[in-house]
Design an enzyme around this catalytic site. Structure first.
Site, PDB file in Angstrom:
ATOM      1  N   ASP A  30       0.809  -1.216   0.000  1.00 43.78           N
ATOM      2  CA  ASP A  30       0.000   0.000   0.000  1.00 43.78           C
ATOM      3  C   ASP A  30       0.845   1.270   0.000  1.00 43.78           C
ATOM      4  O   ASP A  30       0.300   2.375   0.033  1.00 43.78           O
ATOM      5  CB  ASP A  30      -0.926  -0.002   1.218  1.00 43.78           C
ATOM      6  CG  ASP A  30      -0.168  -0.124   2.527  1.00 43.78           C
ATOM      7  OD1 ASP A  30       0.491  -1.170   2.725  1.00 43.78           O
ATOM      8  OD2 ASP A  30      -0.221   0.807   3.349  1.00 43.78           O
ATOM      9  N   TYR A 150       0.257   1.854  15.263  1.00 45.11           N
ATOM     10  CA  TYR A 150       1.596   2.408  15.449  1.00 45.11           C
ATOM     11  C   TYR A 150       1.567   3.506  16.511  1.00 45.11           C
ATOM     12  O   TYR A 150       0.732   4.409  16.436  1.00 45.11           O
ATOM     13  CB  TYR A 150       2.124   3.004  14.148  1.00 45.11           C
ATOM     14  CG  TYR A 150       2.519   1.984  13.111  1.00 45.11           C
ATOM     15  CD1 TYR A 150       3.845   1.606  12.949  1.00 45.11           C
ATOM     16  CD2 TYR A 150       1.565   1.404  12.285  1.00 45.11           C
ATOM     17  CE1 TYR A 150       4.211   0.671  11.990  1.00 45.11           C
ATOM     18  CE2 TYR A 150       1.919   0.466  11.327  1.00 45.11           C
ATOM     19  CZ  TYR A 150       3.244   0.110  11.184  1.00 45.11           C
ATOM     20  OH  TYR A 150       3.593  -0.816  10.235  1.00 45.11           O
ATOM     21  N   LYS A 181      -1.254  -5.575  13.953  1.00 48.52           N
ATOM     22  CA  LYS A 181       0.134  -5.400  13.519  1.00 48.52           C
ATOM     23  C   LYS A 181       0.737  -4.242  14.296  1.00 48.52           C
ATOM     24  O   LYS A 181       0.164  -3.153  14.347  1.00 48.52           O
ATOM     25  CB  LYS A 181       0.178  -5.097  12.021  1.00 48.52           C
ATOM     26  CG  LYS A 181       1.531  -4.620  11.503  1.00 48.52           C
ATOM     27  CD  LYS A 181       1.412  -4.095  10.074  1.00 48.52           C
ATOM     28  CE  LYS A 181       2.689  -3.429   9.596  1.00 48.52           C
ATOM     29  NZ  LYS A 181       2.545  -2.834   8.248  1.00 48.52           N
TER      30      LYS A 181
END
Length: 271
Positions: A30, A150, A181
């Site tokens: 991406d 994140y 993730k």
């Protein structure tokens, strides 16, 4: 993961682990929105072919890019449609916005959707709301949600702090993700604390590769109890993407399961 009753979501979750061992090798592609082209237009399908032949479990692309992929290339590799984006040219590169819907991904035959959330960013509140919205739609359509979480923002000084990462993975769980993730903790052995805190399977982000080889990163991730790796840049910038993916698949799934010659088919996506 525990065995789940047969539903659209459980069926798709099973497809995300190519060999049925609850381990995952995802290759995000991406970056074309955030950073620009990662290959020539004519070479993109060959890159996907190399990734699939190397033994990856899934690729991650945006909805428009998914339409350009030759369908036969996904016979042994699942499709994850990414629903959020920002570019390197924005005033705030951490401000992710939704650019797709779950229904669009289902119509494309996706096996899962993913969103990117930057915890600690100035737009954290809006991104959390987006995660909740996509989680609700994912449940409605029976499609797994991968939350790419994140710790990034002007007030964060230690993004690899295991306490912070534990908080981040639990946000993903509380808001309805199925997989999460996150970056590897620093030092890596403290990632075991993050895994112990998480109700969800964790896949580790590939990172920039400055200090640790991607093969060592995969080994470290499995050692501390993570379920795999999500690595894009260190695959598509390598001189031999297929070989790189094969090496990682052999670590994550084992030498035999990671074999490029292993035949594996998947059923077509269902709503």
């Amino acid at each position: 993961m525990a065995t789940l009753p047969l539903t659209g979501k459980s069926l798709r979750l099973a497809r995300l682990s190519r060999h049925g061992d609850d381990r995952f090798l995802f290759i995000p592609l991406d970056h074309t929105i955030s950073d620009g082209p990662i290959s020539t237009a004519s070479g993109f399908n060959q890159l996907v072919r190399d990734i699939a032949d190397g033994g990856a479990d899934a690729i991650v692309v945006h909805k428009g890019r998914a339409r350009t992929i030759q369908p036969e290339l996904l016979s042994r590799c699942a499709l994850v449609v990414h629903l959020s984006a920002s570019t390197a040219h924005a005033p705030d590169t951490n401000a992710k916005v939704l650019v797709g819907e779950v229904a669009e991904a289902v119509r494309l035959g996706a096996d899962a959707v993913s969103v990117h959330i930057n915890i600690g960013s100035d737009t954290e509140a809006a991104q959390l709301a987006d995660l909740g919205t996509i989680a609700k739609a994912s449940d409605r359509w029976g499609i797994p949600l991968i939350a790419m979480m994140y710790p990034r923002g002007p007030r964060l000084t230690e993004p690899g702090d295991p306490v912070l990462l534990s908080h981040v993975v639990n946000i993903a769980a509380d808001l309805g993700a199925d997989l999460v993730k996150v970056p590897m903790a620093a030092p890596p052995d403290r990632m075991v604390e993050v895994v112990a805190s998480s109700p969800l399977p964790i896949v580790v982000a590939g990172g920039s590769g400055a200090d640790t080889s991607v093969a060592q990163l995969a080994t470290n991730a499995l050692t501390v109890g993570c379920h795999g790796l999500a690595v894009g840049r260190r695959v598509f910038t390598s001189a031999a993407p297929r070989q790189t993916v094969h090496e990682l698949a052999s670590i994550i799934h084992g030498p035999e399961l990671g074999s490029e010659s292993t035949p594996q088919s998947r059923m077509a996506g269902v709503p």
